[in-house]
Design a protein around this motif. Structure first.
Motif, PDB file in Angstrom:
ATOM      1  N   GLU A   1       0.829  -1.206   0.000  1.00 12.24           N
ATOM      2  CA  GLU A   1       0.000   0.000   0.000  1.00 12.24           C
ATOM      3  C   GLU A   1       0.866   1.260   0.000  1.00 12.24           C
ATOM      4  OE1 GLU A   1      -4.256   1.259   1.968  1.00 12.24           O
ATOM      5  OE2 GLU A   1      -2.866   0.080   3.185  1.00 12.24           O
ATOM      6  N   LYS A   2       2.051   1.152   0.596  1.00 15.16           N
ATOM      7  CA  LYS A   2       2.972   2.309   0.652  1.00 15.16           C
ATOM      8  C   LYS A   2       3.841   2.427  -0.591  1.00 15.16           C
ATOM      9  CE  LYS A   2       3.177   2.435   5.705  1.00 15.16           C
ATOM     10  NZ  LYS A   2       3.979   2.107   6.915  1.00 15.16           N
ATOM     11  N   GLY A   3       3.693   1.464  -1.534  1.00 19.40           N
ATOM     12  CA  GLY A   3       4.424   1.611  -2.789  1.00 19.40           C
ATOM     13  C   GLY A   3       5.406   0.511  -3.135  1.00 19.40           C
ATOM     14  N   LYS A   4       5.696  -0.377  -2.198  1.00 17.44           N
ATOM     15  CA  LYS A   4       6.581  -1.500  -2.513  1.00 17.44           C
ATOM     16  C   LYS A   4       5.921  -2.380  -3.571  1.00 17.44           C
ATOM     17  CE  LYS A   4       9.053  -5.395  -0.450  1.00 17.44           C
ATOM     18  NZ  LYS A   4       9.756  -5.873   0.743  1.00 17.44           N
ATOM     19  N   ASP A   5       6.710  -2.968  -4.463  1.00 14.17           N
ATOM     20  CA  ASP A   5       6.122  -3.823  -5.499  1.00 14.17           C
ATOM     21  C   ASP A   5       6.397  -5.299  -5.252  1.00 14.17           C
ATOM     22  OD1 ASP A   5       4.694  -4.077  -8.119  1.00 14.17           O
ATOM     23  OD2 ASP A   5       6.567  -5.077  -8.639  1.00 14.17           O
ATOM     24  N   THR A   6       7.654  -5.674  -5.086  1.00 15.19           N
ATOM     25  CA  THR A   6       8.011  -7.097  -5.063  1.00 15.19           C
ATOM     26  C   THR A   6       8.305  -7.590  -3.652  1.00 15.19           C
ATOM     27  OG1 THR A   6       8.965  -6.837  -7.266  1.00 15.19           O
ATOM     28  CG2 THR A   6       9.526  -8.842  -6.085  1.00 15.19           C
ATOM     29  N   ALA A   7       7.714  -8.720  -3.300  1.00 15.61           N
ATOM     30  CA  ALA A   7       7.947  -9.326  -1.987  1.00 15.61           C
ATOM     31  C   ALA A   7       9.406  -9.771  -1.849  1.00 15.61           C
ATOM     32  CB  ALA A   7       7.020 -10.517  -1.800  1.00 15.61           C
ATOM     33  N   ASP A   8       9.881  -9.856  -0.610  1.00 21.61           N
ATOM     34  CA  ASP A   8      11.260 -10.292  -0.356  1.00 21.61           C
ATOM     35  C   ASP A   8      11.429 -11.802  -0.520  1.00 21.61           C
ATOM     36  OD1 ASP A   8      11.901  -7.690   0.212  1.00 21.61           O
ATOM     37  OD2 ASP A   8      11.871  -7.937   2.399  1.00 21.61           O
ATOM     38  N   CYS A   9      10.328 -12.555  -0.392  1.00 14.21           N
ATOM     39  CA  CYS A   9      10.387 -14.012  -0.501  1.00 14.21           C
ATOM     40  C   CYS A   9      11.009 -14.424  -1.832  1.00 14.21           C
ATOM     41  CB  CYS A   9       8.979 -14.594  -0.395  1.00 14.21           C
ATOM     42  SG  CYS A   9       8.881 -16.385  -0.598  1.00 14.21           S
ATOM     43  N   ILE A  10      11.964 -15.377  -1.784  1.00 15.67           N
ATOM     44  CA  ILE A  10      12.610 -15.862  -3.017  1.00 15.67           C
ATOM     45  C   ILE A  10      12.070 -17.234  -3.423  1.00 15.67           C
ATOM     46  CG2 ILE A  10      14.707 -14.510  -2.621  1.00 15.67           C
ATOM     47  CD1 ILE A  10      16.044 -17.178  -1.705  1.00 15.67           C
ATOM     48  N   TYR A  11      11.056 -17.715  -2.713  1.00 16.03           N
ATOM     49  CA  TYR A  11      10.392 -18.977  -3.051  1.00 16.03           C
ATOM     50  C   TYR A  11      11.377 -20.150  -3.114  1.00 16.03           C
ATOM     51  CZ  TYR A  11       6.414 -15.995  -3.792  1.00 16.03           C
ATOM     52  OH  TYR A  11       5.399 -15.090  -3.575  1.00 16.03           O
ATOM     53  N   CYS A  12      12.227 -20.205  -2.081  1.00 11.59           N
ATOM     54  CA  CYS A  12      13.192 -21.313  -1.976  1.00 11.59           C
ATOM     55  C   CYS A  12      12.529 -22.558  -1.388  1.00 11.59           C
ATOM     56  CB  CYS A  12      14.379 -20.886  -1.116  1.00 11.59           C
ATOM     57  SG  CYS A  12      13.960 -20.613   0.636  1.00 11.59           S
ATOM     58  N   ASN A  13      11.351 -22.365  -0.771  1.00  9.68           N
ATOM     59  CA  ASN A  13      10.570 -23.434  -0.136  1.00  9.68           C
ATOM     60  C   ASN A  13      11.220 -24.011   1.118  1.00  9.68           C
ATOM     61  OD1 ASN A  13       8.481 -23.121  -1.886  1.00  9.68           O
ATOM     62  ND2 ASN A  13       8.757 -25.058  -2.966  1.00  9.68           N
ATOM     63  N   GLY A  14      12.179 -23.283   1.678  1.00  3.88           N
ATOM     64  CA  GLY A  14      12.764 -23.699   2.958  1.00  3.88           C
ATOM     65  C   GLY A  14      11.716 -23.765   4.055  1.00  3.88           C
ATOM     66  N   CYS A  15      10.723 -22.882   3.979  1.00  6.15           N
ATOM     67  CA  CYS A  15       9.659 -22.843   4.985  1.00  6.15           C
ATOM     68  C   CYS A  15       8.734 -24.052   4.892  1.00  6.15           C
ATOM     69  CB  CYS A  15       8.847 -21.556   4.843  1.00  6.15           C
ATOM     70  SG  CYS A  15       8.145 -21.318   3.189  1.00  6.15           S
ATOM     71  N   MET A  16       8.782 -24.759   3.771  1.00  7.16           N
ATOM     72  CA  MET A  16       7.909 -25.922   3.574  1.00  7.16           C
ATOM     73  C   MET A  16       8.487 -27.204   4.180  1.00  7.16           C
ATOM     74  SD  MET A  16       5.217 -24.898   1.807  1.00  7.16           S
ATOM     75  CE  MET A  16       5.238 -23.377   2.761  1.00  7.16           C
ATOM     76  N   ARG A  17       9.762 -27.181   4.566  1.00  2.89           N
ATOM     77  CA  ARG A  17      10.393 -28.392   5.121  1.00  2.89           C
ATOM     78  C   ARG A  17      10.073 -28.486   6.612  1.00  2.89           C
ATOM     79  NH1 ARG A  17      14.553 -25.971   1.750  1.00  2.89           N
ATOM     80  NH2 ARG A  17      14.455 -26.971  -0.287  1.00  2.89           N
ATOM     81  N   PHE A  18       8.786 -28.649   6.893  1.00  3.75           N
ATOM     82  CA  PHE A  18       8.303 -28.463   8.262  1.00  3.75           C
ATOM     83  C   PHE A  18       8.801 -29.510   9.235  1.00  3.75           C
ATOM     84  CE2 PHE A  18       4.929 -30.931   6.154  1.00  3.75           C
ATOM     85  CZ  PHE A  18       4.731 -31.953   7.064  1.00  3.75           C
ATOM     86  N   MET A  19       9.133 -30.711   8.766  1.00  2.94           N
ATOM     87  CA  MET A  19       9.588 -31.745   9.693  1.00  2.94           C
ATOM     88  C   MET A  19      10.926 -31.386  10.328  1.00  2.94           C
ATOM     89  SD  MET A  19       7.275 -34.000  10.085  1.00  2.94           S
ATOM     90  CE  MET A  19       8.103 -35.378  10.879  1.00  2.94           C
ATOM     91  N   LYS A  20      11.709 -30.561   9.634  1.00  5.72           N
ATOM     92  CA  LYS A  20      13.029 -30.172  10.151  1.00  5.72           C
ATOM     93  C   LYS A  20      12.977 -28.872  10.960  1.00  5.72           C
ATOM     94  CE  LYS A  20      15.633 -32.439   6.448  1.00  5.72           C
ATOM     95  NZ  LYS A  20      16.584 -32.269   5.347  1.00  5.72           N
ATOM     96  N   LEU A  21      11.865 -28.162  10.888  1.00  6.11           N
ATOM     97  CA  LEU A  21      11.758 -26.867  11.552  1.00  6.11           C
ATOM     98  C   LEU A  21      10.976 -26.983  12.861  1.00  6.11           C
ATOM     99  CD1 LEU A  21      10.785 -24.652   8.465  1.00  6.11           C
ATOM    100  CD2 LEU A  21      13.044 -24.854   9.504  1.00  6.11           C
ATOM    101  N   GLU A  22      11.364 -26.161  13.844  1.00  7.27           N
ATOM    102  CA  GLU A  22      10.623 -26.092  15.108  1.00  7.27           C
ATOM    103  C   GLU A  22       9.193 -25.631  14.832  1.00  7.27           C
ATOM    104  OE1 GLU A  22      10.440 -23.290  19.094  1.00  7.27           O
ATOM    105  OE2 GLU A  22      11.978 -22.929  17.575  1.00  7.27           O
ATOM    106  N   HIS A  23       9.067 -24.654  13.951  1.00  6.49           N
ATOM    107  CA  HIS A  23       7.771 -24.199  13.438  1.00  6.49           C
ATOM    108  C   HIS A  23       8.021 -23.624  12.047  1.00  6.49           C
ATOM    109  CE1 HIS A  23       8.898 -19.980  14.203  1.00  6.49           C
ATOM    110  NE2 HIS A  23       9.391 -20.407  15.348  1.00  6.49           N
ATOM    111  N   VAL A  24       6.967 -23.413  11.295  1.00  3.69           N
ATOM    112  CA  VAL A  24       7.111 -22.916   9.925  1.00  3.69           C
ATOM    113  C   VAL A  24       7.568 -21.463   9.970  1.00  3.69           C
ATOM    114  CG1 VAL A  24       5.850 -22.380   7.805  1.00  3.69           C
ATOM    115  CG2 VAL A  24       5.459 -24.553   8.976  1.00  3.69           C
TER     116      VAL A  24
END
Length: 366
Positions: free
Chosen positions: A334-357
């Motif tokens: 809303e303040k003007g930023k266009d592109t998200a910082d996420c690089i879609y590496c899918n590290g957040c999807m490896r939930f069994m190895k993470l304490e939490h997502v």
């Protein structure tokens, strides 16, 4: 900007067109009860400007646990904790819908205390390496009922609506798909009979919450697997749901065993061309039905989101991974930023190895 214009789904007045798509958190406790960490996550999303929050997949029956530390709603015991969560979100001006889910054959037996997972048919699942048990009539009706009871609990807990998880290879999708539903009875054998499970689930929910309460669905436009659900059949399912009274459809695609570049969470969205990878499907849904359409799938930039809305290819924009990295991305947009910082590496999807997502790239920077 249409992206920041209000929208209504039945009784839900949404301040903008940005939806937080259901994202597993791994933040409930071992028994599925709400924790302070989970409440904080959703409060931060509300503060960050998300118009509508959809929770991570919530368990409706103990036979459908697909991951550890899932939020549970298969018993009245869970209502009190979930009421604290909805109160906290509402206090920040947010709106929150709960996603009702059953994992079906996409459940490792470790999550089921060694029991065999249930499914419409005994079709081997190569990722979880399990052959599920074909469900009996009694088991099917018990789980149909469990969706309805869970919806009643959700309403009592103060959620603004419910979303049926009918995508990504989970149980509802398994009944809809000819790849996983090989039955030849009331529940399968042709397109109309494969729809019966979802129809009965929907009817069970309506019996428990009434017709004034918002009921939505996340639906696969395509399973992206040979012999699976196709766009043509999915559009006919959507039309049936519209006739029944569904209040919104979130368009997605793929199942766990689809190819990596055809799964629901595709990696390396590093160009405009790769964004919104289910966009062509949502265009077809918009042409076919009048129900509000949410589009999910690698939407990384404000300009892409605005273009989708301006061209009437969807009514709402659903985000998942980018909000794990930046829960306040809507306010930044809303303040003007266009592109998200996420690089879609899918590290957040490896939930069994993470304490939490969480965003593993942010962890590396610290």
């Amino acid at each position: 900007m249409k992206l920041f214009s209000p929208f209504e789904i039945k009784s839900i007045k949404i301040s903008n067109r940005i939806v937080r798509s259901a994202t597993y958190e791994k933040m409930a406790d071992e028994d599925g009860f709400v924790t302070d960490k989970l409440i904080k996550l959703y409060v931060n999303l509300a503060k960050g400007g998300v118009g509508l929050i959809i929770t991570g997949n919530v368990l409706v029956h103990i036979s459908g646990r697909s991951a550890p530390k899932m939020i549970c709603l298969h018993n009245d015991f869970y209502i009190e904790g979930l009421k604290k969560l909805t109160d906290a979100v509402h206090n920040e001006g947010g709106k929150i819908v709960i996603q009702l889910s059953h994992g079906g054959r996409q459940c490792a037996s470790i999550f089921l205390h060694g029991r065999q997972p249930l499914a419409p048919s005994a079709v081997y699942e190569p990722v979880y390496k399990v052959t599920p048990k074909e469900m009996t009539q009694e088991e099917i009706w018990e789980i149909v009922e469990s969706f309805g009871k869970a919806a009643r609990r959700a309403k009592e807990a103060g959620f603004d609506g419910v979303q049926i998880h009918g995508a990504h290879g989970y149980l509802v999708n398994q009944f809809l798909s000819p790849y996983t539903n090989r039955r030849n009875d009331y529940w399968g054998g042709d397109e109309e009979r494969r729809f019966h499970f979802l129809e009965e689930v929907y009817n069970s929910i309506r019996e428990n919450v009434g017709y004034d309460y918002p009921v939505m669905i996340k639906l696969n436009a395509s399973d992206f697997i040979e012999g699976g659900l196709t766009l043509e059949e999915s559009l006919r399912i959507a039309k049936r749901l519209e006739n029944l009274g569904i209040d919104a459809i979130e368009v997605s695609g793929g199942i766990v065993e689809s190819k990596p570049d055809e799964r629901p969470v595709r990696p390396k969205i590093d160009s405009k061309e790769k964004e919104a990878y289910f966009r062509e499907f949502s265009k077809e849904f918009k042409k076919t039905i009048k129900v509000p359409i949410m589009l999910v799938g690698g939407i990384r930039s404000r300009s892409t989101a605005e273009d989708i809305l301006d061209k009437n290819e969807a009514d709402l924009i659903s985000l998942s991974r980018s909000l794990i990295r930046e829960p306040d991305l809507p306010k930044k947009w809303e303040k003007g930023k266009d592109t998200a910082d996420c690089i879609y590496c899918n590290g957040c999807m490896r939930f069994m190895k993470l304490e939490h997502v969480k965003c593993t790239q942010l962890e590396k920077k610290r």
